[in-house]
Design a protein around this motif. Structure first.
Motif, PDB file in Angstrom:
ATOM      1  N   GLU A   1       4.032  19.369   1.639  1.00 50.95           N
ATOM      2  CA  GLU A   1       3.941  19.008   3.120  1.00 50.95           C
ATOM      3  C   GLU A   1       5.022  18.143   3.415  1.00 50.95           C
ATOM      4  OE1 GLU A   1       0.399  17.144   5.628  1.00 50.95           O
ATOM      5  OE2 GLU A   1      -0.286  18.345   3.997  1.00 50.95           O
ATOM      6  N   GLY A   2       5.403  17.053   2.803  1.00 53.43           N
ATOM      7  CA  GLY A   2       6.442  16.258   3.148  1.00 53.43           C
ATOM      8  C   GLY A   2       7.925  16.970   3.282  1.00 53.43           C
ATOM      9  N   ILE A   3       8.059  17.698   2.272  1.00 45.93           N
ATOM     10  CA  ILE A   3       9.551  18.595   2.586  1.00 45.93           C
ATOM     11  C   ILE A   3       9.383  19.624   3.634  1.00 45.93           C
ATOM     12  CG2 ILE A   3      10.752  20.583   1.501  1.00 45.93           C
ATOM     13  CD1 ILE A   3       9.867  19.422  -1.362  1.00 45.93           C
TER      14      ILE A   3
ATOM     15  N   SER B   1      -6.226  16.220   4.406  1.00 42.38           N
ATOM     16  CA  SER B   1      -6.720  15.555   5.832  1.00 42.38           C
ATOM     17  C   SER B   1      -5.578  15.744   6.957  1.00 42.38           C
ATOM     18  CB  SER B   1      -6.755  14.299   5.578  1.00 42.38           C
ATOM     19  OG  SER B   1      -6.943  13.642   7.018  1.00 42.38           O
ATOM     20  N   ILE B   2      -6.156  16.556   7.770  1.00 45.24           N
ATOM     21  CA  ILE B   2      -5.175  16.872   9.021  1.00 45.24           C
ATOM     22  C   ILE B   2      -4.609  15.791   9.708  1.00 45.24           C
ATOM     23  CG2 ILE B   2      -4.999  18.210  11.420  1.00 45.24           C
ATOM     24  CD1 ILE B   2      -4.999  20.016   8.793  1.00 45.24           C
ATOM     25  N   SER B   3      -5.502  14.559   9.842  1.00 35.95           N
ATOM     26  CA  SER B   3      -5.476  13.541  10.438  1.00 35.95           C
ATOM     27  C   SER B   3      -4.309  12.653   9.898  1.00 35.95           C
ATOM     28  CB  SER B   3      -6.403  12.448  10.534  1.00 35.95           C
ATOM     29  OG  SER B   3      -7.091  12.450   9.342  1.00 35.95           O
ATOM     30  N   ALA B   4      -4.088  12.918   8.263  1.00 37.08           N
ATOM     31  CA  ALA B   4      -2.966  12.202   7.809  1.00 37.08           C
ATOM     32  C   ALA B   4      -1.764  12.725   7.968  1.00 37.08           C
ATOM     33  CB  ALA B   4      -3.428  12.331   6.287  1.00 37.08           C
ATOM     34  N   MET B   5      -1.797  14.168   8.232  1.00 33.77           N
ATOM     35  CA  MET B   5      -0.513  14.828   8.634  1.00 33.77           C
ATOM     36  C   MET B   5      -0.238  14.475  10.046  1.00 33.77           C
ATOM     37  SD  MET B   5       0.185  18.963   9.058  1.00 33.77           S
ATOM     38  CE  MET B   5      -0.551  18.700  10.550  1.00 33.77           C
ATOM     39  N   LEU B   6      -1.036  14.439  11.032  1.00 38.41           N
ATOM     40  CA  LEU B   6      -0.678  14.040  12.195  1.00 38.41           C
ATOM     41  C   LEU B   6       0.133  12.687  12.459  1.00 38.41           C
ATOM     42  CD1 LEU B   6      -3.543  15.655  14.212  1.00 38.41           C
ATOM     43  CD2 LEU B   6      -1.297  16.600  13.764  1.00 38.41           C
ATOM     44  N   ARG B   7      -0.898  11.667  11.618  1.00 40.66           N
ATOM     45  CA  ARG B   7      -0.196  10.632  11.640  1.00 40.66           C
ATOM     46  C   ARG B   7       1.048  10.234  11.022  1.00 40.66           C
ATOM     47  NH1 ARG B   7      -5.392   9.161   9.730  1.00 40.66           N
ATOM     48  NH2 ARG B   7      -4.640   8.769   7.688  1.00 40.66           N
ATOM     49  N   SER B   8       1.511  11.199   9.815  1.00 43.36           N
ATOM     50  CA  SER B   8       2.899  11.015   9.605  1.00 43.36           C
ATOM     51  C   SER B   8       3.767  11.855  10.228  1.00 43.36           C
ATOM     52  CB  SER B   8       2.735  11.582   7.994  1.00 43.36           C
ATOM     53  OG  SER B   8       1.608  10.870   7.271  1.00 43.36           O
ATOM     54  N   ALA B   9       3.581  12.754  10.859  1.00 39.57           N
ATOM     55  CA  ALA B   9       4.654  13.582  11.505  1.00 39.57           C
ATOM     56  C   ALA B   9       5.453  12.573  12.403  1.00 39.57           C
ATOM     57  CB  ALA B   9       3.994  14.666  12.312  1.00 39.57           C
TER      58      ALA B   9
ATOM     59  N   LEU C   1       9.904  12.517  12.457  1.00 41.38           N
ATOM     60  CA  LEU C   1      10.503  12.670  13.609  1.00 41.38           C
ATOM     61  C   LEU C   1      11.354  11.593  14.030  1.00 41.38           C
ATOM     62  CD1 LEU C   1       7.973  14.665  15.820  1.00 41.38           C
ATOM     63  CD2 LEU C   1      10.004  15.624  14.763  1.00 41.38           C
ATOM     64  N   PHE C   2      10.927  10.471  13.654  1.00 40.85           N
ATOM     65  CA  PHE C   2      11.543   9.088  13.930  1.00 40.85           C
ATOM     66  C   PHE C   2      12.853   8.944  13.261  1.00 40.85           C
ATOM     67  CE2 PHE C   2      12.174   4.709  12.939  1.00 40.85           C
ATOM     68  CZ  PHE C   2      12.671   3.969  14.112  1.00 40.85           C
ATOM     69  N   SER C   3      12.742   9.310  11.914  1.00 44.09           N
ATOM     70  CA  SER C   3      13.517   9.170  11.001  1.00 44.09           C
ATOM     71  C   SER C   3      14.687  10.072  10.976  1.00 44.09           C
ATOM     72  CB  SER C   3      13.185   9.427   9.647  1.00 44.09           C
ATOM     73  OG  SER C   3      11.924   8.649   9.101  1.00 44.09           O
ATOM     74  N   MET C   4      14.493  11.214  11.538  1.00 42.38           N
ATOM     75  CA  MET C   4      15.679  12.351  11.852  1.00 42.38           C
ATOM     76  C   MET C   4      16.133  12.038  13.233  1.00 42.38           C
ATOM     77  SD  MET C   4      16.466  13.966   9.133  1.00 42.38           S
ATOM     78  CE  MET C   4      17.455  15.079   9.843  1.00 42.38           C
ATOM     79  N   ASN C   5      15.735  11.159  14.051  1.00 40.64           N
ATOM     80  CA  ASN C   5      16.049  11.182  15.545  1.00 40.64           C
ATOM     81  C   ASN C   5      17.651  10.329  15.604  1.00 40.64           C
ATOM     82  OD1 ASN C   5      16.106  10.723  18.280  1.00 40.64           O
ATOM     83  ND2 ASN C   5      15.662   8.909  18.051  1.00 40.64           N
ATOM     84  N   ALA C   6      18.421  10.842  16.339  1.00 39.95           N
ATOM     85  CA  ALA C   6      19.945  10.368  16.489  1.00 39.95           C
ATOM     86  C   ALA C   6      20.444  10.684  17.848  1.00 39.95           C
ATOM     87  CB  ALA C   6      20.908  10.920  15.549  1.00 39.95           C
ATOM     88  N   SER C   7      19.388  10.954  18.854  1.00 38.04           N
ATOM     89  CA  SER C   7      19.823  11.246  20.244  1.00 38.04           C
ATOM     90  C   SER C   7      20.576  10.338  20.808  1.00 38.04           C
ATOM     91  CB  SER C   7      18.572  11.819  20.975  1.00 38.04           C
ATOM     92  OG  SER C   7      17.951  12.766  20.490  1.00 38.04           O
ATOM     93  N   VAL C   8      20.139   9.076  20.871  1.00 38.36           N
ATOM     94  CA  VAL C   8      20.732   7.798  21.602  1.00 38.36           C
ATOM     95  C   VAL C   8      22.296   7.783  21.245  1.00 38.36           C
ATOM     96  CG1 VAL C   8      20.725   5.445  22.027  1.00 38.36           C
ATOM     97  CG2 VAL C   8      18.512   6.910  22.139  1.00 38.36           C
ATOM     98  N   ILE C   9      22.384   7.827  19.786  1.00 41.02           N
ATOM     99  CA  ILE C   9      23.893   7.451  19.421  1.00 41.02           C
ATOM    100  C   ILE C   9      24.879   8.551  19.489  1.00 41.02           C
ATOM    101  CG2 ILE C   9      23.432   8.033  17.032  1.00 41.02           C
ATOM    102  CD1 ILE C   9      25.484   4.920  18.168  1.00 41.02           C
ATOM    103  N   TYR C  10      24.245   9.887  19.667  1.00 42.40           N
ATOM    104  CA  TYR C  10      25.149  10.866  19.676  1.00 42.40           C
ATOM    105  C   TYR C  10      26.120  11.033  20.660  1.00 42.40           C
ATOM    106  CZ  TYR C  10      26.773  15.654  20.011  1.00 42.40           C
ATOM    107  OH  TYR C  10      27.599  16.870  20.074  1.00 42.40           O
ATOM    108  N   VAL C  11      25.707  10.800  21.748  1.00 44.23           N
ATOM    109  CA  VAL C  11      26.604  10.761  23.080  1.00 44.23           C
ATOM    110  C   VAL C  11      28.058  10.078  22.715  1.00 44.23           C
ATOM    111  CG1 VAL C  11      27.011  10.397  25.392  1.00 44.23           C
ATOM    112  CG2 VAL C  11      24.750  11.502  24.558  1.00 44.23           C
TER     113      VAL C  11
END
Length: 280
Positions: A27-29, A182-190, A194-204
């Motif tokens: 699930e993590g992958i 637990s579905i709630s564990a997945m929803l809390r972890s997602a 997403l935060f870890s892979m975010n690079a929108s602000v620095i990209y420009v």
């Protein structure tokens, strides 16, 4: 380097392994792949928006202001302020925690939580005054070195030992799990993925510097793909190796799993503090 360190060089590098232990390795992958695709889609959309302008945008805020007008710019400023405030608080807490641990090696009296976080703030403040271009180059070089060192410590330290002894061999009684029931564990972890892979602000600003050097616009897609792939690979190496060694017993911060008597672990804690200082 700047885009890689912005994506994989923050707090996500050491907290994502703990999230893997919550959701399970398969699930993590899967969540990491989905986050990779979302980040790629986001950066492609940003690149298209930049291409639609005749002039280069120097910042994410400038791009939004030119695309959505003053109202969009005000909303962005409010959201960016909330995002950066939360990120800085998170970084200060993580840096302060490492400083508190490292202080016990040189003093019998440990730093209090307030003093350790205050020390982290004093260290981060002068770095925030560097010019943006110089700061990006400095952060990219130093942060990438620290990130590689932390991943190498996890892989060569815990990974090699676990390969000899077997899965979950460095944990006490834990067993590997492919997914969380637990579905709630997945929803809390997602959101963490997403935060870890975010690079929108620095990209420009990274895109502007890249194309100012004579690169073609189509090469931006190569930069997006290569940087996100490298970031995801670093995350995957660190998280899967830590999970194979400790399974569900990975702490919230993966470097906290090592005792201060282990020299590479001490250097990894110091590298994490330095990495978060330049990333913040």
């Amino acid at each position: 380097l700047n885009l890689v360190i912005a994506t994989a060089g923050g707090i996500g590098m050491v907290t994502l392994p703990g999230t893997f232990s919550t959701v399970g390795y398969l699930e993590g992958i899967l969540l990491l792949v989905i986050s990779f695709l979302c980040a790629a889609f986001s950066l492609v959309c940003l690149n298209l928006a930049c291409n639609a302008r005749k002039e280069f945008s120097s910042s994410y805020g400038e791009l939004v202001a030119s695309s959505l007008g003053p109202s969009g710019s005000y909303v962005l400023e409010a959201l960016t302020l909330a995002y950066c405030f939360g990120q800085v608080i998170c970084y200060l807490g993580a840096i302060g925690g490492q400083l508190k641990s490292l202080s016990s090696l040189v003093s019998t009296a440990n730093l209090s939580a307030h003093w350790s976080i205050g020390s982290a703030a004093l260290l981060m403040f002068p770095l925030s005054l560097l010019p943006e271009k110089s700061a990006m180059r400095f952060a990219g070089a130093v942060g990438t070195f620290c990130m590689i060192f932390i991943v190498a410590t996890v892989v060569l330290g815990d990974g090699v030992s676990a390969l000899r002894k077997g899965a979950c061999s460095l944990a006490s009684g834990a067993v590997p799990a492919a997914y969380s029931p637990s579905i709630s564990a997945m929803l809390r972890s997602a959101p963490i993925f997403l935060f870890s892979m975010n690079a929108s602000v620095i990209y420009v600003p990274v895109r502007k510097e890249h194309q100012a050097g004579g690169a073609r616009r189509t090469e931006s897609y190569i930069v997006i793909g290569c940087s996100l792939f490298a970031s995801a690979l670093f995350y995957l190496l660190c998280a899967v190796t830590a999970y194979y060694a400790y399974c569900s017993e990975i702490p919230e911060n993966v470097v906290d799993v090592w005792p201060l008597s282990w020299i590479p672990g001490i250097f990894a804690s110091a590298a994490l503090s330095l990495e978060l200082l330049v990333a913040g």
